[in-house]
Design an enzyme around this catalytic site. Sequence first.
Site, short mmCIF file in Angstrom:
data_model
loop_
_atom_site.label_atom_id
_atom_site.label_comp_id
_atom_site.label_asym_id
_atom_site.label_seq_id
_atom_site.Cartn_x
_atom_site.Cartn_y
_atom_site.Cartn_z
N ALA A 56 0.80 -1.22 0.00
CA ALA A 56 0.00 0.00 0.00
C ALA A 56 0.84 1.29 0.00
O ALA A 56 0.63 2.19 -0.83
CB ALA A 56 -0.94 -0.03 1.21
N ASP A 250 -4.01 -2.95 3.68
CA ASP A 250 -4.08 -2.14 2.46
C ASP A 250 -5.16 -1.08 2.55
O ASP A 250 -5.14 -0.10 1.81
CB ASP A 250 -4.32 -3.06 1.26
CG ASP A 250 -3.18 -4.04 1.12
OD1 ASP A 250 -2.19 -3.69 0.48
OD2 ASP A 250 -3.25 -5.13 1.73
N LYS A 261 -3.87 -8.82 2.67
CA LYS A 261 -3.65 -9.91 1.71
C LYS A 261 -4.51 -11.12 2.04
O LYS A 261 -4.69 -11.46 3.21
CB LYS A 261 -2.16 -10.27 1.72
CG LYS A 261 -1.73 -11.31 0.74
CD LYS A 261 -2.12 -11.00 -0.68
CE LYS A 261 -1.57 -9.69 -1.22
NZ LYS A 261 -2.18 -9.28 -2.52
O1 MRU Z 1 -0.69 -7.36 -3.63
P1 MRU Z 1 0.31 -6.63 -2.82
O2 MRU Z 1 1.64 -7.27 -2.73
O3 MRU Z 1 0.39 -5.17 -3.20
O4 MRU Z 1 -0.31 -6.73 -1.38
C1 MRU Z 1 -0.31 -5.77 -0.47
C2 MRU Z 1 0.48 -6.16 0.66
O5 MRU Z 1 1.66 -5.98 0.60
C3 MRU Z 1 -0.11 -6.77 1.84
O6 MRU Z 1 -1.45 -6.97 1.83
C4 MRU Z 1 0.42 -6.09 3.06
O7 MRU Z 1 0.24 -6.90 4.15
C5 MRU Z 1 -0.23 -4.78 3.33
S1 MRU Z 1 0.85 -3.70 4.11
C6 MRU Z 1 1.18 -2.56 2.85
#
Ligand code: MRU
Length: 388
Positions: A56, A250, A261
């Site tokens: 994010a 996110d 995720k």
């Molecule tokens: O699909 P991505 O790799 O962009 O996923 C987001 C994430 O990195 C995770 O969900 C994470 O735990 C969130 S923290 C920014």
Amino acid sequence: MLVNGKPYRTVWLEGTNPPRVRIIDQRYLPFRFVVETLEDVASTAIAIKEMHVRGAGCIGATAGFGMYLAALEAIRHSDPLQALRGFAEQLKTTRPTAVNLAWAVDRQFQVLEKAGSPDGWVAIALETARNIADEDAHSCQEIGRHGLPLIQEVASRKCAGAPVNILTHCNAGWLAFVDYGSATSPIYAAHDAGIPVHVWVDETRPRNQGARLTAWELASHGVSHTVISDNAGGHLMQHGQVDLVITGTDRTTYTGDVANKIGTYLKALAAMDNGVPFYVALPSSTFDWEIADGIHGIPIEERPAKEVTHVSGLVSGACGEDETTLQILPSGSAASNPAFDVTPARLVTGLITERGICTATEEGIARLFPGFRECSSHSALQLATPKT
Ligand code: MRU
């Protein structure tokens, strides 16, 4: 953070006249460290959509720099504001779930729109992009400071030298932000303070951000860790091998529902069933001040089925090692790939933010961030409807 002894951020500026935007192309980690230059808005949009950058905060900061590239392009158009609006839309539609993306683009658009004459846009966009990136890094550092006592407290109840076992999902490390990370920031702070920590790293199928990115990060920083299959966490919790869960997010609603995720929800359920504290770490740019019900309100990205039907990894051949992709499903089987899920606030022990820790409730969040909800605007809608 350091990569082979050299400090890096995930996205940065280099050179002058005009400064160029560089990113770590995360698709190649952990096997190759590749730096990419983002030449224009189109290449920035591709980098976000196709996950050269991901996570994010990192997406938000990259989009902030993308708006600087947009300003450079827009001022050459006959209707600069209309062109800028189009570029903003192009960036915002690359990925739907992480709210930092729209937050950063809207912030840039609003500042530039208010500036009026396009003459100053490039300088203003550059400064705003730098600020977004610096604030993200600073917030993540503060998350580490505020999260550290949680780990210290667990360590104080353990026999001397016994590690605090922390489970994390996906990559909420420095690669997912500009620097430090959210979930990993308290872990790095504890490690640097000499507290023994050990991290259970969920591999995080299908993109394997845990196995590929979090493991690489932790190894680079010398933090003890073990990669586990996504289904192992509940078992480890039942056997007392997890002291704390810390994940990122996110998008988190102002009521405390957490999108993260895919698979995070199941970890939160297992944590609740086993009395393991489940914390979520986030900078305030990840709050959605307009959505109350995360399950029904947060858009969940559906990614290509190929991420499920195939896996990528390193193979050794006569000419050395190379990354390859293999099919793992029968050719006729359908696959579905929702990339995020929502953990209801009731399963979250607390939110670790740059201002401190609060409960995952509307009251707890509002106490730490008074006035934020009132100040948020529906700028996403405004952007989509050009002024006449
Ligand atoms: O699909 P991505 O790799 O962009 O996923 C987001 C994430 O990195 C995770 O969900 C994470 O735990 C969130 S923290 C920014």
